[in-house]
Design a protein around this motif. Sequence first.
Motif, PDB file in Angstrom:
ATOM      1  N   LYS A  54       0.833  -1.209   0.000  1.00 28.58           N
ATOM      2  CA  LYS A  54       0.000   0.000   0.000  1.00 28.58           C
ATOM      3  C   LYS A  54       0.864   1.254   0.000  1.00 28.58           C
ATOM      4  CE  LYS A  54      -3.392   0.009   2.936  1.00 28.58           C
ATOM      5  NZ  LYS A  54      -4.113   0.168   4.233  1.00 28.58           N
ATOM      6  N   ALA A  55       1.888   1.264   0.846  1.00 25.90           N
ATOM      7  CA  ALA A  55       2.776   2.423   0.901  1.00 25.90           C
ATOM      8  C   ALA A  55       3.522   2.605  -0.418  1.00 25.90           C
ATOM      9  CB  ALA A  55       3.761   2.266   2.059  1.00 25.90           C
ATOM     10  N   PHE A  56       3.940   1.494  -1.025  1.00 20.75           N
ATOM     11  CA  PHE A  56       4.668   1.578  -2.302  1.00 20.75           C
ATOM     12  C   PHE A  56       3.768   2.127  -3.404  1.00 20.75           C
ATOM     13  CE2 PHE A  56       5.735  -0.461  -6.383  1.00 20.75           C
ATOM     14  CZ  PHE A  56       7.002   0.062  -6.580  1.00 20.75           C
ATOM     15  N   PHE A  57       2.546   1.596  -3.517  1.00 21.39           N
ATOM     16  CA  PHE A  57       1.609   2.088  -4.526  1.00 21.39           C
ATOM     17  C   PHE A  57       1.334   3.580  -4.335  1.00 21.39           C
ATOM     18  CE2 PHE A  57      -0.853  -1.956  -5.991  1.00 21.39           C
ATOM     19  CZ  PHE A  57       0.307  -2.403  -6.602  1.00 21.39           C
ATOM     20  N   ALA A  58       1.132   3.982  -3.080  1.00 23.08           N
ATOM     21  CA  ALA A  58       0.831   5.384  -2.809  1.00 23.08           C
ATOM     22  C   ALA A  58       2.015   6.281  -3.161  1.00 23.08           C
ATOM     23  CB  ALA A  58       0.456   5.556  -1.340  1.00 23.08           C
ATOM     24  N   LEU A  59       3.222   5.823  -2.847  1.00 22.04           N
ATOM     25  CA  LEU A  59       4.409   6.608  -3.183  1.00 22.04           C
ATOM     26  C   LEU A  59       4.565   6.742  -4.693  1.00 22.04           C
ATOM     27  CD1 LEU A  59       6.938   8.096  -2.222  1.00 22.04           C
ATOM     28  CD2 LEU A  59       8.134   5.887  -2.194  1.00 22.04           C
ATOM     29  N   VAL A  60       4.323   5.654  -5.411  1.00 28.27           N
ATOM     30  CA  VAL A  60       4.372   5.714  -6.876  1.00 28.27           C
ATOM     31  C   VAL A  60       3.327   6.692  -7.399  1.00 28.27           C
ATOM     32  CG1 VAL A  60       3.951   4.391  -8.985  1.00 28.27           C
ATOM     33  CG2 VAL A  60       5.362   3.420  -7.167  1.00 28.27           C
ATOM     34  N   GLY A  61       2.129   6.666  -6.800  1.00 25.57           N
ATOM     35  CA  GLY A  61       1.086   7.594  -7.221  1.00 25.57           C
ATOM     36  C   GLY A  61       1.489   9.045  -7.026  1.00 25.57           C
ATOM     37  N   ILE A  62       2.121   9.340  -5.896  1.00 23.17           N
ATOM     38  CA  ILE A  62       2.580  10.710  -5.644  1.00 23.17           C
ATOM     39  C   ILE A  62       3.615  11.131  -6.680  1.00 23.17           C
ATOM     40  CG2 ILE A  62       3.850  12.167  -4.022  1.00 23.17           C
ATOM     41  CD1 ILE A  62       2.565  10.589  -1.753  1.00 23.17           C
ATOM     42  N   LEU A  63       4.568  10.256  -6.942  1.00 21.82           N
ATOM     43  CA  LEU A  63       5.625  10.589  -7.905  1.00 21.82           C
ATOM     44  C   LEU A  63       5.060  10.782  -9.308  1.00 21.82           C
ATOM     45  CD1 LEU A  63       8.442   8.142  -6.694  1.00 21.82           C
ATOM     46  CD2 LEU A  63       8.240  10.599  -6.261  1.00 21.82           C
ATOM     47  N   VAL A  64       4.100   9.937  -9.683  1.00 22.13           N
ATOM     48  CA  VAL A  64       3.492  10.074 -11.011  1.00 22.13           C
ATOM     49  C   VAL A  64       2.741  11.393 -11.118  1.00 22.13           C
ATOM     50  CG1 VAL A  64       1.709   9.143 -12.534  1.00 22.13           C
ATOM     51  CG2 VAL A  64       3.360   7.599 -11.465  1.00 22.13           C
ATOM     52  N   GLU A  65       1.940  11.721 -10.100  1.00 20.48           N
ATOM     53  CA  GLU A  65       1.161  12.958 -10.146  1.00 20.48           C
ATOM     54  C   GLU A  65       2.061  14.194 -10.175  1.00 20.48           C
ATOM     55  OE1 GLU A  65      -1.954  13.432 -10.574  1.00 20.48           O
ATOM     56  OE2 GLU A  65      -2.682  11.368 -10.390  1.00 20.48           O
ATOM     57  N   THR A  94      -2.324  14.543  -2.528  1.00 22.65           N
ATOM     58  CA  THR A  94      -2.748  14.562  -1.127  1.00 22.65           C
ATOM     59  C   THR A  94      -3.474  13.276  -0.755  1.00 22.65           C
ATOM     60  OG1 THR A  94      -2.956  16.975  -1.242  1.00 22.65           O
ATOM     61  CG2 THR A  94      -4.050  15.857   0.592  1.00 22.65           C
ATOM     62  N   ILE A  95      -4.321  12.796  -1.660  1.00 26.34           N
ATOM     63  CA  ILE A  95      -5.016  11.525  -1.406  1.00 26.34           C
ATOM     64  C   ILE A  95      -4.006  10.396  -1.256  1.00 26.34           C
ATOM     65  CG2 ILE A  95      -6.574   9.814  -2.409  1.00 26.34           C
ATOM     66  CD1 ILE A  95      -8.068  12.141  -3.750  1.00 26.34           C
ATOM     67  N   TYR A  96      -3.059  10.328  -2.190  1.00 26.85           N
ATOM     68  CA  TYR A  96      -2.033   9.286  -2.107  1.00 26.85           C
ATOM     69  C   TYR A  96      -1.209   9.416  -0.834  1.00 26.85           C
ATOM     70  CZ  TYR A  96      -2.743   7.661  -6.918  1.00 26.85           C
ATOM     71  OH  TYR A  96      -3.262   7.112  -8.065  1.00 26.85           O
ATOM     72  N   LEU A  97      -0.985  10.645  -0.375  1.00 26.22           N
ATOM     73  CA  LEU A  97      -0.202  10.852   0.840  1.00 26.22           C
ATOM     74  C   LEU A  97      -0.864  10.188   2.043  1.00 26.22           C
ATOM     75  CD1 LEU A  97       2.110  12.197   2.409  1.00 26.22           C
ATOM     76  CD2 LEU A  97       0.696  14.264   2.556  1.00 26.22           C
ATOM     77  N   PHE A  98      -2.182  10.295   2.142  1.00 26.94           N
ATOM     78  CA  PHE A  98      -2.869   9.687   3.279  1.00 26.94           C
ATOM     79  C   PHE A  98      -2.884   8.161   3.170  1.00 26.94           C
ATOM     80  CE2 PHE A  98      -4.126  13.924   4.272  1.00 26.94           C
ATOM     81  CZ  PHE A  98      -4.431  13.902   5.622  1.00 26.94           C
ATOM     82  N   PHE A  99      -2.932   7.638   1.951  1.00 25.93           N
ATOM     83  CA  PHE A  99      -2.811   6.183   1.812  1.00 25.93           C
ATOM     84  C   PHE A  99      -1.383   5.725   2.100  1.00 25.93           C
ATOM     85  CE2 PHE A  99      -6.853   6.533  -0.475  1.00 25.93           C
ATOM     86  CZ  PHE A  99      -7.515   5.418   0.026  1.00 25.93           C
ATOM     87  N   LEU A 100      -0.404   6.572   1.812  1.00 25.37           N
ATOM     88  CA  LEU A 100       0.973   6.268   2.200  1.00 25.37           C
ATOM     89  C   LEU A 100       1.091   6.183   3.719  1.00 25.37           C
ATOM     90  CD1 LEU A 100       4.028   5.975   1.597  1.00 25.37           C
ATOM     91  CD2 LEU A 100       4.156   8.480   1.552  1.00 25.37           C
ATOM     92  N   LEU A 101       0.484   7.130   4.421  1.00 26.54           N
ATOM     93  CA  LEU A 101       0.489   7.089   5.887  1.00 26.54           C
ATOM     94  C   LEU A 101      -0.247   5.857   6.405  1.00 26.54           C
ATOM     95  CD1 LEU A 101      -0.207  10.861   6.693  1.00 26.54           C
ATOM     96  CD2 LEU A 101       1.977   9.651   6.781  1.00 26.54           C
ATOM     97  N   SER A 102      -1.323   5.472   5.717  1.00 25.69           N
ATOM     98  CA  SER A 102      -2.049   4.267   6.115  1.00 25.69           C
ATOM     99  C   SER A 102      -1.180   3.022   5.958  1.00 25.69           C
ATOM    100  CB  SER A 102      -3.323   4.129   5.270  1.00 25.69           C
ATOM    101  OG  SER A 102      -3.997   2.919   5.555  1.00 25.69           O
ATOM    102  N   GLY A 103      -0.433   2.947   4.859  1.00 21.77           N
ATOM    103  CA  GLY A 103       0.460   1.808   4.672  1.00 21.77           C
ATOM    104  C   GLY A 103       1.557   1.756   5.714  1.00 21.77           C
TER     105      GLY A 103
END
Length: 273
Positions: A54-65, A94-103
């Motif tokens: 979950k943290a990896f996916f969210a981090l990738v999402g932040i970098l892509v955005e 910002t959405i991905y950031l909160f999922f990163l924190l969740s992971g």
Amino acid sequence: MPASFLGSALRGTFFLAFGLWWSVRYPLKYLNRKGAVEGQPGRGRAELFEGAVKAFFALVGILVEQFVPSGPHLQLYSPKTHSWTDLTHWHYSTIYLFFLLSGITDVVSHSPLKLPPGLERLSLTLALLVEVSFANTGDAVLDQHLHSLLVMAIFAGALCAFLEVFLQDHIILETFRTSTFLLQGSWLWQIGFVLSPPWGGPGWDDSDSSNLLFLTMCFCWHYIGALVVVATNAVASRCFCPTLLELVTSKQTSQLGVSVFLLGCPFVCSRTA
């Protein structure tokens, strides 16, 4: 401004992946609890793996955005134009950031640094609520209708996650949350096809009211599909889990027999001597 197809597909894939994973994991976990093998070593490895992914996916999402060619590249405000820079990318970041924190919370909760029980579900609830707050951002009627349906799926998942803070390992809540993640993932793909078709060209006609009615029905069909996936994987788990339990039990029995044999050998040898 409607989201791009790739952006919707990326977010949809994130939720579909977790929904599919949970649709297999939770029935197996429930059957394992009934089979009294949940206390096996490595029980927390699934949670650690899930949190790390979950943290990896969210981090990738932040970098892509942030770093796509049209992205803000971490610049929130432009001093040249005296205006905000690409807030659409920032709100998805910002959405991905909160999922990163969740992971990260998932990983820490099942590490030697034990956090209070239920904190990982609370962090997931916060991430979903943040997603709800950014859901309705379009001006077009079709865009708003699509995202209002999406809000229903997100809020249902957030409600389940919040209830799981107090009712942990509740198979009904886990199953319902799984179905909402599958629904959210498939619906994000649908939003991408409707608003920003991958083959180019304009999206669906915003002035045609029949499109709104069809998409409402389509949303219900998406949820039926999610329920079918959950039910199919649950039945498959029910069919194959007894075999797995039998293998585990036989392995435990054989290990116990070997241990008894090794412990008993010196005693037998001494009596024989």
